[in-house]
Scaffold this motif. Sequence first.
Motif, PDB file in Angstrom:
ATOM      1  N   ALA A   1      -7.496  -5.042   0.766  1.00 17.99           N
ATOM      2  CA  ALA A   1      -9.010  -4.270   1.051  1.00 17.99           C
ATOM      3  C   ALA A   1      -9.712  -4.689   2.749  1.00 17.99           C
ATOM      4  O   ALA A   1      -9.978  -3.982   3.235  1.00 17.99           O
TER       5      ALA A   1
ATOM      6  N   CYS B   1       0.856  -1.457  -0.017  1.00 15.17           N
ATOM      7  CA  CYS B   1       0.036  -0.062  -0.097  1.00 15.17           C
ATOM      8  C   CYS B   1       0.917   1.291  -0.165  1.00 15.17           C
ATOM      9  O   CYS B   1       0.746   2.429  -0.358  1.00 15.17           O
TER      10      CYS B   1
ATOM     11  N   CYS C   1      -2.566  -2.585  -3.256  1.00 11.84           N
ATOM     12  CA  CYS C   1      -3.596  -2.422  -2.261  1.00 11.84           C
ATOM     13  C   CYS C   1      -4.844  -2.466  -1.865  1.00 11.84           C
ATOM     14  O   CYS C   1      -5.639  -3.198  -1.048  1.00 11.84           O
ATOM     15  N   ARG C   2      -5.040  -3.635  -3.022  1.00 12.57           N
ATOM     16  CA  ARG C   2      -6.739  -3.538  -2.705  1.00 12.57           C
ATOM     17  C   ARG C   2      -6.975  -4.976  -2.358  1.00 12.57           C
ATOM     18  O   ARG C   2      -7.636  -5.831  -2.552  1.00 12.57           O
ATOM     19  N   SER C   3      -5.630  -5.745  -2.819  1.00 11.19           N
ATOM     20  CA  SER C   3      -5.308  -7.290  -2.201  1.00 11.19           C
ATOM     21  C   SER C   3      -5.467  -7.105  -0.948  1.00 11.19           C
ATOM     22  O   SER C   3      -5.629  -8.025  -0.610  1.00 11.19           O
TER      23      SER C   3
END
Length: 208
Positions: free
Chosen positions: A200, A160, A196-198
């Motif tokens: 969430a 992130c 960074c969505r990994s």
Amino acid sequence: MRRPSRPPVAALAAAALLAIVVSAACGVPADDKPRAISREQAPDLDEGDVDTSPAVTEPATLFLTRADPDANHLVPVEEKVPVGSSSTSPTPATALETLLSYMPNDELRAQGYASRIPPNTALASPPQLDDRGVLLVDLNSNIDNVQAEGSQLAFGQIVCTADAFDEVVAVRFQVEGQSRAAPTGGGATTNEPVTCRSYADLMEPASG
């Protein structure tokens, strides 16, 4: 009228030589005007000098962790980060170098902020950004000193922090030059680039 006799030339030469010797013995320079010296003879006045000018820093987003009664979460904080050597702003490399050695101050610790990245974790080589925007992050083996949820949080902090830069589309990992699967927020691991969505499901819920 008879002229006064002059001192013999030899006597004059001896007197001049004696004056030079006496002057040298007393430490008085024999030159009667300034004399240029060569670069080799000049003292090195810069020897031992240390550059004490402060590093140039600018704000960047680093990701830390914070605990609530239920779980640990990833949270962004704004911190001063050195600018890149050929840039006027922080780079993914300078942000990651700062993050890997970052220790929250007393005020942040009192608010529950921490870092789950193991001590002495560092970049094994400079991060490389390919033409697709995938950043290769090569870490030393100290990153393996964390497991389970701590590993997810540690990798989430790194991903992130890098993903906060516009030029970074995704991140993939190596450890000491060897490809490394990244743990994701769901508890799985993947050799594919992550974002960074990994992570969430590890993000701190929005307040309010």
